[in-house]
Design an enzyme around this catalytic site. Structure first.
Site, PDB file in Angstrom:
ATOM      1  N   GLU A 190       0.790  -1.227   0.000  1.00  0.00           N
ATOM      2  CA  GLU A 190       0.000   0.000   0.000  1.00  0.00           C
ATOM      3  C   GLU A 190       0.829   1.286   0.000  1.00  0.00           C
ATOM      4  O   GLU A 190       0.397   2.288  -0.566  1.00  0.00           O
ATOM      5  CB  GLU A 190      -0.933   0.013   1.222  1.00  0.00           C
ATOM      6  CG  GLU A 190      -2.053  -1.006   1.172  1.00  0.00           C
ATOM      7  CD  GLU A 190      -3.083  -0.681   0.114  1.00  0.00           C
ATOM      8  OE1 GLU A 190      -3.417   0.507  -0.066  1.00  0.00           O
ATOM      9  OE2 GLU A 190      -3.555  -1.622  -0.555  1.00  0.00           O
ATOM     10  N   SER A 244     -44.331 -32.540  31.879  1.00  0.00           N
ATOM     11  CA  SER A 244     -44.114 -33.205  33.169  1.00  0.00           C
ATOM     12  C   SER A 244     -42.824 -32.789  33.856  1.00  0.00           C
ATOM     13  O   SER A 244     -42.617 -33.114  35.032  1.00  0.00           O
ATOM     14  CB  SER A 244     -44.123 -34.727  32.976  1.00  0.00           C
ATOM     15  OG  SER A 244     -45.408 -35.166  32.595  1.00  0.00           O
TER      16      SER A 244
END
Length: 774
Positions: free
Chosen positions: A154, A420
Site C-alpha cells: 500500500e 411433566s
C-alpha cells in the site's frame, strides 16, 4: 555672389539639437548622415546601391537566427508564468477549502467505537461485539507480518514521506497511464487514515485538498508508528470487520497476535477491494492477491524467497465460517444484559463470563449429533441446551442448532410448556405440606371439574407411593397433588426456586401447561442439586476496562435458602428413580448418581429432559420453531439421549460424587440410598424404599442422621398437618384441601372408588406417638 555666400552660412537641423557645422558632414558615417532637403533636391539617394544591397541581404539572416531563440525564450517565459499562476491558483484553492474546515486547534482524532471483548473462564475469546468487531492492538502486540505486508503493498515509502508522496503519486500516474486503467493509487497510508477518520468517501477536489491538509497535520502531531497503528486498527477489511483484530478473528478464527505470514498477506490484500477479495467470498481471488503481496514484501526486503514458499502453503484456501458456533448465542445474551449492569459502553471493555468453552463445544456437538442421526425421521429440527452449576453460573448454553442459520436464542427467549418436567415443583410443594415420598395415592381415572387428566400410556396402577408416581410420571397423581397443595402454593414454590415467568393458578399446572423458558426451568432444578439454595442463572462474572478497572462484579456468592435440605434430599432421591427405573432411563450415566425429570407436551410438540449430578444441572429441549408436532418424541427420547452424551463428556476425568443427600430417602428402615453408583463404575444399583414397619425403623426414619445436616443453615420444617404416609390419600382430603384453603376455589376431584375420611391416619409427630403407633 553675395546672396550665394549668405546661403552657405545657413544652419541645417541636426539630431544633436545643435547647429550643424561644415565638418559634421565628415565626422558622421555616410549611411547615418542626414543631408536634409538639399540632397533631396539634388535627387540623390541616402546610400550607395551596393551598400543598400548588402544591408538587405544581412537583415533576413538576422531575423532567422533571432526567431528560434526568441521562441525558446518565449516558451520558457510563459511556462514560468503558467507555473506561477498555477501555484497561485492552487494556493488559493488550499486557502479556500482550508478556510471551510474547522480551526486546526480543534482537530482531534475521533474516538474509536468501543469494543466488547467477551471471554470464557479460561480467558479465551468467545466473541467480540461492537461497531469494529475487535479490540485495538498496538504494533508490538500484533503479528509483525501484518504491518510489513500492508506497507509493502500500500505505501512502500511510508517511513520516508511527509504524509503526501510526490514520487509515489507520479509513479502511480505513469503506471496507470501506461496500463490504460487504474492500477495503482497515489494515496499514502496517512492520507487513507485522514480520509477514514475525518472525511466522507466523496471523490471531490475539496475532499482531496482537505485530505492532504489533514495528512500533513497527522504527520506533524503523531509518529509514524502511531499513524500506522491507528490505520491498522480502523481500516475496513470487509464482512463488517474493522481493524486487523476483527478481520483476523473473522477470517481465521484467531487473534491478530497469532497471524502467520500467509494470513497477513491475505489481510493486506483485502485493502484494495475488501468485498471482492474476501476469502469468504472468493478464496481464489484472495489467494492470488496474497501472492502479489508476498512478492512486494520480498522486493522490499521484508522476507526471503524461502519464506515466500512457506507462506504460499500457509495461505488459507477458504475462510472459516465466523458467524457460527454456539458462543454467539452467549455473546448476544451478554450484550442484552450489559447495559443494565454498566450503562452505555463508552470504551473498550472485557466481559469475563462463566462459560467453559470446552463444555460449550460438547453441548453443541451433542445436539447436532442427535439431530443429524434421528431428527429427520422424527420431524425434530431444533434443540437447545443450558448447563448450570450449583451457584447458578451458566457453564454452557446453546440457543439452537446453527447460529448462522438462526440467531434466535431458544434456551433463553423461547417460552414453551414444560410438560411433566414441571412436576418436581408439585411434589416439592406436597412434601412441604407434610407428605413424604412414601405417601400413597390412588392412580386411577380422575375428574377435576370438566378436566379428566390421563396418564401417557392410558394405564393405571392403583395405589402407589409418591416416589413411584414421580418415577413413572403419573398424571393423575400429579393432578391430585395440585389439588392437595393448592395451585398457588405450587406457584409460590416454583417462583421461590427460580421460575420467573407468570404461571396460571389452575389444576392443569400439574402437567406443566404454563410456559417457561428452558434457562429458568434448569436453574430452578439446580436448587435441588445444591441442597436447597437458589441458583440465580448468570453468565457475566466481571466487567473491566482495557486497563483493568472493574466496572461490575456479580454478587451471587451468598444465595438464599429456598428449600429445606430434607426436602431437597428427598426430591433428589425421588428423581434418581426417574433415571434408574422410570421415564428417563435413556439418561443413565455410568458411575454417577444422576437425577432428573422428563417432560413431553401434547402431541409431542415439545420434549424436555432436565437433570443433574453433583456437578452440573442441564436442561435439554427438542422441538420445532413453528410448533409442528414431532413423531412420538418424548422427554425420555431425544432430549435424554443428548443430555447423556453431553453429561458424559462433561464429566470425563472427574471423580464420581454422590448427589446431595446421597440419594437417601428419609424413612428408609435400612438406611440405604435409593440409588448409588457401583464401586466398579458400572450401572448404579437400585434399592427399594418400603415404608417403615418397625419402631426402630420409624425412629431412624425420623431421627436418622444426615451427614449434610449441619452443612447449611436451619431449614424450614415440614408442616405437621398432613395425613400419614402409610395409606392412600382419600378424595375427601383433596376436595377439602386439608387445610390448603382451596376447597372452595378448586372443584372437587373424583378419584377411583370413593373412600371415607376415616381412612386418614394422623401424622406421627412425637416419640410417644411413634412408639404407640398413633
Amino acid at each position: 555672389m553675395a546672396g550665394r555666400g549668405r546661403s552657405s552660412d545657413r544652419i541645417e537641423p541636426s539630431f544633436s539639437g545643435r547647429p550643424a557645422r561644415d565638418d559634421d558632414e565628415f565626422s558622421l558615417d555616410a549611411d547615418d548622415r542626414v543631408v536634409g532637403s538639399r540632397s533631396a533636391r539634388r535627387g540623390g539617394s541616402r546610400a550607395p546601391p551596393q551598400r543598400a544591397a548588402r544591408q538587405r541581404r544581412r537583415e533576413p539572416r538576422e531575423r532567422e537566427g533571432g526567431g528560434f531563440f526568441s521562441f525558446l525564450r518565449r516558451a520558457v517565459y510563459w511556462c514560468v508564468v503558467l507555473f506561477i499562476w498555477t501555484g497561485i491558483g492552487l494556493a488559493g484553492l488550499v486557502v479556500y477549502y482550508g478556510a471551510r474546515m474547522p480551526s486546526a486547534s480543534t482537530w482531534a482524532i475521533p474516538e474509536r467505537p468501543p469494543n466488547v471483548k467477551i471471554a470464557a473462564v479460561d480467558g479465551s475469546v468467545i466473541a467480540n461485539r461492537g461497531a469494529t468487531g475487535g479490540e485495538a492492538l498496538s504494533l508490538e502486540n500484533m503479528s509483525p507480518y501484518i504491518p510489513e505486508a500492508v506497507i509493502a503493498i500500500e505505501d512502500r515509502r511510508f517511513y520516508s514521506h511527509f504524509g503526501v508522496d510526490p514520487l509515489g503519486l507520479g509513479r502511480a500516474i505513469v503506471t496507470n497511464f501506461t496500463a490504460g486503467h487504474m492500477v495503482q493509487g497515489g494515496s499514502t497510508l496517512t492520507q487513507q487514515l485522514a480520509k477514514n477518520l475525518f472525511l466522507s468517501p466523496e471523490r471531490t477536489l475539496e475532499r482531496k485538498v482537505q485530505e492532504v491538509l489533514l495528512s500533513l497535520w497527522l504527520e506533524q502531531k503523531y509518529t509514524k508508528d502511531q499513524i500506522l497503528a491507528m490505520y491498522l486498527n480502523r481500516v475496513f477489511f470487509g464482512s463488517n470487520a474493522y481493524g486487523v483484530e476483527a478481520a483476523s478473528r473473522r477470517y481465521f478464527n484467531k487473534s491478530a497476535r497469532d497471524v502467520n505470514l500467509g494470513e497477513a498477506a491475505v489481510l493486506a490484500g483485502l485493502l484494495k477491494a475488501p468485498s471482492r477479495l474476501s476469502p469468504a467470498r472468493d478464496p481464489e481471488a484472495a489467494n492470488a492477491r496474497a501472492q502479489l503481496v508476498l512478492t512486494a514484501m520480498r522486493e522490499q526486503g521484508f522476507i526471503t524467497d524461502s519464506e515466500v514458499k512457506t507462506a504460499m502453503s500457509q495461505t488459507p484456501a477458504s475462510a472459516k465460517s465466523y458467524w457460527s458456533g454456539a458462543g454467539h448465542y452467549v455473546a448476544d445474551m451478554v450484550m442484552d444484559e450489559l447495559p443494565s449492569l454498566i450503562g452505555d459502553v463508552k470504551e473498550d471493555v472485557i466481559v469475563d463470563t462463566t462459560i467453559d468453552k470446552s463444555l460449550e463445544k460438547k453441548a453443541e456437538q451433542s445436539l447436532v449429533d442427535v439431530l443429524d442421526k434421528e431428527g429427520g425421521k422424527l420431524d425434530a429440527s431444533q434443540a437447545a441446551l443450558v448447563s448450570i452449576d450449583g451457584t447458578g453460573a451458566i457453564r454452557a448454553l446453546v440457543g439452537g442448532r446453527d447460529y448462522a442459520t438462526s440467531q434466535f436464542n431458544r434456551a433463553v427467549k423461547a417460552k414453551r410448556q414444560p410438560g411433566s418436567s414441571f412436576k418436581p415443583f408439585v411434589y416439592a410443594a406436597a412434601l412441604e405440606k407434610g407428605l413424604t415420598p412414601f405417601s400413597v395415592f390412588n392412580d386411577a381415572p380422575i375428574r377435576i371439574g370438566d378436566w379428566t387428566p390421563e396418564n401417557y400410556e392410558k394405564k393405571y396402577n392403583g395405589e402407589v407411593t409418591l416416589a413411584t408416581a414421580l418415577c413413572k410420571s403419573l398424571n393423575t397423581v400429579a393432578a391430585q397433588l395440585v389439588m392437595y397443595d393448592g395451585p398457588d402454593q405450587v406457584i409460590k414454590l416454583a417462583h421461590r426456586l427460580g421460575i420467573e415467568s407468570e404461571l396460571q393458578p389452575n389444576a392443569s399446572i400439574a402437567l406443566g401447561t404454563s410456559e417457561v423458558s428452558l434457562m429458568e426451568l434448569t436453574a430452578s432444578y439446580a436448587a435441588f442439586m445444591n441442597g436447597g439454595y437458589k441458583a440465580t442463572p448468570h453468565v457475566i462474572r466481571r466487567v473491566t476496562t482495557a486497563d483493568g478497572k472493574v466496572l461490575y462484579e456479580n454478587t451471587y456468592d451468598s444465595p438464599p435458602r429456598v428449600l429445606s435440605e430434607q426436602i431437597a434430599a428427598e426430591m433428589n432421591a425421588m428423581m434418581m428413580g426417574v433415571i434408574e427405573s422410570g421415564t428417563g432411563k435413556s439418561a443413565k450415566i455410568p458411575g454417577w448418581q444422576a437425577a432428573g425429570k422428563t417432560g413431553t407436551t401434547q402431541n409431542s410438540r415439545d420434549a424436555l429432559f432436565v437433570g443433574f449430578t453433583s456437578n452440573l444441572t442441564t436442561g435439554v429441549w427438542f422441538g420445532n420453531d413453528d410448533g409442528k408436532p414431532m413423531r412420538k418424541v418424548t422427554g425420555g427420547g431425544l432430549p435424554a439421549k443428548a443430555w447423556k452424551e453431553f453429561m458424559i463428556a462433561a464429566h470425563k476425568g472427574l471423580s464420581p460424587a454422590p448427589l446431595f443427600g446421597n440419594g437417601q430417602l428419609i424413612g428408609d428402615p435400612n438406611g440405604q440410598p435409593m440409588a448409588q453408583a457401583a464401586p466398579d463404575g458400572g450401572q448404579p444399583v437400585t434399592a427399594e424404599a418400603p415404608p417403615p414397619t418397625t419402631i426402630g425403623g420409624i425412629i431412624s426414619g425420623v431421627f436418622g442422621g444426615n451427614e449434610n445436616a449441619n452443612r447449611y443453615p436451619q431449614a424450614p420444617v415440614r408442616q405437621q398437618t398432613a395425613p400419614s404416609g402409610n395409606g392412600p390419600v382419600p378424595p375427601a382430603d383433596i376436595a377439602e384441601g386439608d387445610g390448603s384453603g382451596y376447597g372452595n376455589v378448586v372443584p372437587p376431584g373424583d378419584v377411583g372408588t370413593p373412600q371415607t375420611t376415616s381412612s386418614v391416619q394422623p401424622r406421627r409427630t412425637t416419640l410417644l406417638d411413634l412408639i404407640m403407633g398413633q
